[in-house]
Design a protein around this motif. Structure first.
Motif, PDB file in Angstrom:
ATOM      1  N   LYS A   9     -13.143 -21.628 -15.616  1.00 31.95           N
ATOM      2  CA  LYS A   9     -12.602 -20.962 -16.574  1.00 31.95           C
ATOM      3  C   LYS A   9     -12.466 -19.915 -15.801  1.00 31.95           C
ATOM      4  N   CYS A  50     -18.679 -21.430 -22.994  1.00 33.51           N
ATOM      5  CA  CYS A  50     -18.030 -22.348 -22.436  1.00 33.51           C
ATOM      6  C   CYS A  50     -18.893 -24.221 -23.274  1.00 33.51           C
ATOM      7  N   MET A  53     -17.698 -24.314 -26.668  1.00 34.57           N
ATOM      8  CA  MET A  53     -15.840 -23.694 -26.587  1.00 34.57           C
ATOM      9  C   MET A  53     -15.645 -22.288 -27.626  1.00 34.57           C
ATOM     10  N   GLU A  56     -12.557 -21.696 -24.079  1.00 30.11           N
ATOM     11  CA  GLU A  56     -11.820 -22.674 -23.711  1.00 30.11           C
ATOM     12  C   GLU A  56     -11.619 -22.847 -22.165  1.00 30.11           C
ATOM     13  N   THR A  70     -13.503 -31.633 -24.654  1.00 28.01           N
ATOM     14  CA  THR A  70     -12.709 -31.500 -24.727  1.00 28.01           C
ATOM     15  C   THR A  70     -11.589 -32.734 -25.138  1.00 28.01           C
TER      16      THR A  70
END
Length: 244
Positions: A9, A50, A53, A56, A70
């Protein structure tokens, strides 16, 4: 229960690139209590966000209870209903009573009747030791009481996993214990939990595994006894020497 594979990320602040999570992988078994520690800015909270989510990911894969978050076909809101999240800032609705805060998502997301939501809500307020405040409003509560309401609200959804993002960091010291006691009770009941915290006593007592993060990477994982008495990574050693 949770399978995290090589997730990344990145945030952009102007022209600066910040790798909040840098190729992190981990597996959480059902019933495990995993505690994540590390310095401020190490990526702990980003990593946790994460997992449902709220952030993202740029790459990698997250599977919760067999569902790939995902995958574009996955209904993220449906998965979030199975993953309870407790934030450091409580996030209660100020215009609703304590009981109404615990009932709301039950009615909207779980489609429970008002009567059923109220019954479940009261049972959970008893569970977290705050039933006498059912009709009070958030501005009438202490920080510790607000956090216990937030935990009850998350539990009302019957989550398979609970995520805690520094749940005691905004509390006065004397209120920390009452929140940690609720979390310890959940752990004893077998709730799968991932907890970002600075409370080392909680990590020692409750965690099945402790993770050290820095610069977005998982540097070390170990059971509490080994982690705190004989850490292997130099960064872990330096971090623990400053706070213990």
């Amino acid at each position: 229960m949770i399978d995290i594979k090589d997730i990344c990320k990145t945030f952009y602040v102007g022209e600066t690139v910040i790798k909040a999570v840098d190729h992190a992988s981990y597996h959480v078994d059902q019933g495990d209590v995993v505690v994540i520690i590390g310095p401020s800015g190490s990526g702990k909270s980003s990593f946790l966000r994460c997992l449902n989510m709220l952030e993202e990911i740029d790459s990698g894969k997250i599977v919760i209870d067999g569902v790939d978050l995902t995958d574009k076909k996955t209904n993220i809101n449906k998965i979030r209903a199975e993953v309870g999240m407790v934030f450091q800032s409580f996030n209660l609705f100020p215009h609703k009573s304590v009981l109404e805060n615990v009932m709301l998502a039950q009615k909207i997301v779980r489609k429970r009747s008002k009567t059923e939501a109220k019954e479940i809500g009261m049972k959970l307020l008893v569970k977290v030791g705050i039933e006498e405040k059912a009709d009070a409003y958030p501005n009438q509560l202490s920080g510790g009481q607000k956090q216990r309401v937030a935990i009850a609200r998350a539990l009302a959804m019957n989550p398979k996993v609970m995520l805690f993002d520094e749940p005691t960091s905004a509390l006065d010291p004397e209120m920390v214990g009452e929140v940690l006691d609720v979390m310890k009770s959940l752990a004893r009941e077998g709730m799968t939990m991932v907890v970002v915290t600075h409370e080392m006593g909680f990590a020692r007592e409750v965690a099945d595994k402790v993770i050290m993060m820095d610069a977005g990477q998982i540097l070390e994982v170990g059971d509490p006894e080994h982690f705190f008495t004989n850490p292997t990574h130099k960064r872990t050693q330096a971090f623990l020497s400053q706070i213990i």
